[in-house]
Write a protein that holds these residues in place. Structure first.
Motif, PDB file in Angstrom:
ATOM      1  N   UNK A 199     -49.690 -20.491   7.949  1.00 51.67           N
ATOM      2  CA  UNK A 199     -50.197 -20.713   6.589  1.00 51.67           C
ATOM      3  C   UNK A 199     -49.091 -20.456   5.584  1.00 51.67           C
ATOM      4  N   UNK A 200     -49.096 -21.258   4.510  1.00 50.00           N
ATOM      5  CA  UNK A 200     -48.027 -21.187   3.520  1.00 50.00           C
ATOM      6  C   UNK A 200     -48.552 -21.598   2.146  1.00 50.00           C
ATOM      7  N   UNK A 201     -47.988 -20.975   1.121  1.00 53.07           N
ATOM      8  CA  UNK A 201     -48.308 -21.360  -0.251  1.00 53.07           C
ATOM      9  C   UNK A 201     -48.943 -20.220  -1.021  1.00 53.07           C
ATOM     10  N   UNK A 202     -48.195 -19.589  -1.910  1.00 48.14           N
ATOM     11  CA  UNK A 202     -48.747 -18.494  -2.703  1.00 48.14           C
ATOM     12  C   UNK A 202     -48.901 -17.205  -1.937  1.00 48.14           C
ATOM     13  N   UNK A 203     -48.050 -16.987  -0.926  1.00 51.15           N
ATOM     14  CA  UNK A 203     -48.096 -15.757  -0.123  1.00 51.15           C
ATOM     15  C   UNK A 203     -46.867 -14.929  -0.449  1.00 51.15           C
ATOM     16  N   UNK A 204     -47.076 -13.717  -0.997  1.00 47.61           N
ATOM     17  CA  UNK A 204     -45.915 -12.958  -1.474  1.00 47.61           C
ATOM     18  C   UNK A 204     -46.057 -11.436  -1.376  1.00 47.61           C
TER      19      UNK A 204
END
Length: 215
Positions: A199-204
């Motif tokens: 999963x990827x996108x907006x993970x920080x």
């Protein structure tokens, strides 16, 4: 099963950029400034995503892959960027990529995914798809044509024997902090696909990553 942390580097016009929903871009510097840091920090893999290649249909960026190879790093490299056929896939692997991501080909010619898999092996292939939620409906976003399409389970079921993993991208929140939409992941997980998910996108943040892994 060991969970993996993959660092993603977006490339535009041969520069590393911070992407915001694949619509706005902030130039950051050369890839030589970023790859060694991720290698030193101990990520499991580095995904290099060349945004220009798919849009311009110019084939994989061999010069970029050669620049990365010259850095002599130990971390495996995943390459993404206009791999349309078996020859493109072989060139990417021969020039330093350990694995490849297929994305735009899913819309143009999904049958080619089967041919590529038979050429370089299933374990070397990740299928990448951007998702959006509209009125709680899961939709696929084609970032080349900038269009939304209905999600079909059947399309993925047919292809899952020819890929190693699905890369699920939150298209709206890509590039923004702590904003990954868990509803997208929950809807995908209910499909019970056989393959592992990335999963990827907006993970920080580490707390966010732990929550995603628990789901």
């Amino acid at each position: 099963m060991k969970k993996r942390l993959i660092a993603v580097i977006n490339i535009k016009n041969n520069l590393v950029v911070q992407s915001y929903g694949y619509k706005h871009y902030l130039p950051l510097g050369s890839i030589e400034s970023f790859i060694p840091n991720f290698d030193r920090w101990g990520v499991d893999e580095i995904l290099v995503n060349d945004l220009n290649r798919s849009k311009n249909e110019t084939g994989p960026n061999i010069k970029l892959l050669n620049r990365i190879s010259n850095l002599k790093i130990n971390t495996p490299i995943i390459y993404s960027g206009n791999i349309d056929n078996e020859t493109d896939a072989q060139k990417a692997i021969q020039n330093g990529a350990d694995r490849i991501v297929l994305g735009n080909i899913f819309f143009k010619n999904p049958e080619k995914i089967v041919d590529i898999s038979k050429t370089i092996g299933t374990q070397a292939i990740i299928l990448s798809v951007c998702f959006e939620l509209k009125k709680n409906q899961l939709l696929i976003y084609n970032y080349i044509k900038k269009k939304l399409y209905e999600f079909s389970d059947e399309d993925f079921i047919k292809l899952q024997s020819y890929i190693s993993e699905f890369l699920i991208i939150d298209n709206i929140n890509e590039g923004y902090e702590k904003s990954f939409n868990m509803k997208i992941l929950n809807k995908i997980c209910k499909k019970n696909f056989m393959k592992s998910l990335i999963v990827f996108g907006g993970i920080s943040s580490s707390n966010q990553i732990n929550k995603i892994i628990k789901n």
